[in-house]
Design an enzyme around this catalytic site. Sequence first.
Site, short mmCIF file in Angstrom:
data_model
loop_
_atom_site.label_atom_id
_atom_site.label_comp_id
_atom_site.label_asym_id
_atom_site.label_seq_id
_atom_site.Cartn_x
_atom_site.Cartn_y
_atom_site.Cartn_z
N GLU A 38 70.31 46.26 18.69
CA GLU A 38 70.40 47.14 19.87
C GLU A 38 69.68 46.55 21.08
O GLU A 38 70.00 46.88 22.22
CB GLU A 38 69.84 48.54 19.55
CG GLU A 38 68.34 48.66 19.34
CD GLU A 38 67.87 48.38 17.91
OE1 GLU A 38 68.60 47.71 17.17
OE2 GLU A 38 66.77 48.83 17.54
N ASP A 78 47.40 58.12 41.06
CA ASP A 78 46.69 57.97 39.78
C ASP A 78 45.54 56.97 39.96
O ASP A 78 45.72 55.94 40.61
CB ASP A 78 47.61 57.37 38.69
CG ASP A 78 48.78 58.27 38.36
OD1 ASP A 78 48.76 59.45 38.76
OD2 ASP A 78 49.73 57.78 37.70
N GLN A 90 56.42 64.01 51.63
CA GLN A 90 55.51 63.71 52.75
C GLN A 90 54.10 63.42 52.24
O GLN A 90 53.45 62.47 52.66
CB GLN A 90 55.45 64.89 53.72
CG GLN A 90 56.78 65.20 54.41
CD GLN A 90 56.66 66.46 55.27
OE1 GLN A 90 55.66 66.69 55.91
NE2 GLN A 90 57.70 67.28 55.25
N GLU A 127 55.74 50.15 1.44
CA GLU A 127 55.19 50.85 2.61
C GLU A 127 55.01 52.34 2.30
O GLU A 127 54.05 52.96 2.74
CB GLU A 127 56.11 50.67 3.82
CG GLU A 127 55.62 51.40 5.08
CD GLU A 127 56.54 51.24 6.30
OE1 GLU A 127 57.64 50.65 6.18
OE2 GLU A 127 56.15 51.73 7.38
N LYS A 152 64.65 64.64 58.32
CA LYS A 152 63.29 65.17 58.24
C LYS A 152 62.36 64.18 57.53
O LYS A 152 61.26 63.89 58.00
CB LYS A 152 63.32 66.51 57.50
CG LYS A 152 62.00 67.23 57.56
CD LYS A 152 62.17 68.68 57.16
CE LYS A 152 60.82 69.38 57.21
NZ LYS A 152 60.89 70.71 56.60
N CYS A 181 67.02 47.76 10.47
CA CYS A 181 65.62 47.57 10.09
C CYS A 181 65.23 48.57 8.99
O CYS A 181 65.63 48.40 7.85
CB CYS A 181 64.72 47.66 11.32
SG CYS A 181 63.17 46.77 11.07
N LEU A 182 64.53 49.65 9.32
CA LEU A 182 64.22 50.64 8.30
C LEU A 182 65.52 51.17 7.68
O LEU A 182 65.55 51.55 6.50
CB LEU A 182 63.42 51.80 8.91
CG LEU A 182 63.06 52.91 7.95
CD1 LEU A 182 62.06 52.43 6.91
CD2 LEU A 182 62.48 54.11 8.70
N HIS A 242 66.99 43.90 15.06
CA HIS A 242 67.35 44.99 15.98
C HIS A 242 68.43 44.53 16.96
O HIS A 242 68.11 44.12 18.08
CB HIS A 242 66.12 45.45 16.75
CG HIS A 242 65.12 46.16 15.89
ND1 HIS A 242 65.19 47.52 15.65
CD2 HIS A 242 64.07 45.70 15.19
CE1 HIS A 242 64.19 47.86 14.85
NE2 HIS A 242 63.50 46.77 14.55
N LYS A 261 58.20 68.46 51.41
CA LYS A 261 56.73 68.39 51.53
C LYS A 261 56.09 67.48 50.48
O LYS A 261 55.24 66.65 50.83
CB LYS A 261 56.14 69.80 51.49
CG LYS A 261 54.67 69.86 51.89
CD LYS A 261 54.43 69.55 53.37
CE LYS A 261 54.70 70.76 54.23
NZ LYS A 261 54.65 70.45 55.68
N1 GLN Z 1 58.61 50.06 8.68
C1 GLN Z 1 59.48 49.00 8.36
C2 GLN Z 1 58.78 47.65 8.37
O1 GLN Z 1 57.72 47.52 8.90
C3 GLN Z 1 60.68 48.97 9.31
C4 GLN Z 1 60.33 48.56 10.69
C5 GLN Z 1 61.39 48.90 11.69
O2 GLN Z 1 62.31 49.65 11.40
N2 GLN Z 1 61.28 48.40 12.90
O3 GLN Z 1 59.29 46.70 7.86
#
Ligand code: GLN
Length: 533
Positions: free
Chosen positions: A509, A148, A193, A405, A224, A381-382, A507, A190
């Site tokens: 996670e 690239d 290579q 929002e 190979k 969050c959301l 979050h 290939k």
């Molecule tokens: N859109 C929502 C906000 O800005 C939730 C953001 C999200 O889920 N990370 O508060």
Amino acid sequence: MRKLIFVTGGVLSGLGKGVVAASVGLLFKLRGYRVSLQKIDPYLNLDAGTMNPYEHGEVFVTRDGRETDLDIGRYERFLSEELTADNYITAGQVYWNVISAERAGNYLGKTVQVIPHITDEIKRLILRPLEQQDAEIGVVEVGGTVGDIESLPFLEALRQLRDDLPRMDTYFIHLTLLPRLTSTDELKTKPTQHSVKELRAIGIQPDAIAARSDRPLPVEVREKIARFCDVPVENVIGDPDLDSIYAAPDILHTQSFDDLISARLGLPSRTTDLSAWDERVHRLRHPRRTVRIGVVGKYVELTDAYMSIREALVHAGVAADAKVDIKWIPAEAVTRDGPAVHLDDIDGLLVPGGFGDRGIEGKVEAVGYVRENHIPFFGICLGLQCATIEFARNRLGLAAANSSEFDPATPDPVIDILPDQKAVAAKGGTMRRGAYDTILAPGTRAYTCYGTDRISERHRHRYEFNPAYRGAFETAGMRVSGTSPDGRLVEIIELPDHPWYVGVQFHPEFRSRFLSPHPLFTCFVRACLRERK
Ligand code: GLN
């Protein structure tokens, strides 16, 4: 001591360089070294925050608030460590730094060029985690594919580093693909290579070739590749398709890859203790039961957009001795068909983060369905914001409640813009991001899960639970179980009279690891198992 292991890729993108880099990092950590993992993304975006989830998957957020590629999340899940902004480099950031230095007059009288100014900056950024995080071994993954145009300055910087540092201090792994021809059932070498030839043209001879294929590598294919690419045959490492990415460290270790790298880097021979890791892989492969969790989202046809959520559920499943069978449900399908048809076979619902109003009504209805039907609910969050909207509409009688929002003219903005976001117009890197503390109220579900009263979790949002409505929600039975330390910002909501209903503004996670699942995910999965039909 300072050793650098570089992982480059050839033939195709998406071969799993991140998994190889994370696995190698883990193997050295388990040999007792302090390891840092770093990703280089050669695109010009300053960070991953403004990119399309369809192309790049989720945006991962570090403790210090950098919006990164999802590979950083993978590194954290493997290493069980918190990485920082220093662990992620983009071409945009390199050029930004150099151009800012030029404007500041740091190069007065000089012509500013890719070599040496851009390459010097790349080298400085590559060495920074080793210095600042006191790491002994840095594993650096170069995004994109060799050949690239945009990765050229990075590969040139790597080539220079190999010469700048003692020969024993750098190691190059090149990951390629061995396609299989169905007519002859042959693995073809290939493309490998050619890709190594491309790398050599830049001046880099790989020390090892990791060859991705749909099955274990036959001896003659290994030989190979060794012959044509000029690497010792034992340094041709098979990287077969696996049932789980967490099995990759063991595959590399079984081929003595950690010993080989270690010997070449002049490190003393040590054993790698994979026992705890392998024990979890075993449990992952032999779950005692299954639990079905629905995830309602906007990008569910591309689950990489929710990679950390998916992996956190896998980790929690291992902790609960259960296979988490994720049912990905498109939010717009719920809007179209109503929630019942999509949610009648799930043991729990997770509504993840997101932006924009597409699919919002479906998410709100899904939360209403599980609230009324006493199915465990986890909103992130959301997800918390949708739960708030649903509760306002159906329990507080505010029929047009919404987030500003999605409906700037709503009479009841139960979710509203954060005060310090009101004046923000620029989109890149301007949200409330990174780790903030939350104080947990004793006696709540959140408190019980965490087992402590103060936590730190990562954020990425512009909107929040509108504090003006907090009293009305509490009177109607919703509990605010976590707030910012000053008590102003609602961070966690829950319903005490529901089997398990928790929404968080942060979050969690991003902090779940294979070896240490996140407490909220574990509690949620356990609740889903308990309430299972
Ligand atoms: N859109 C929502 C906000 O800005 C939730 C953001 C999200 O889920 N990370 O508060």
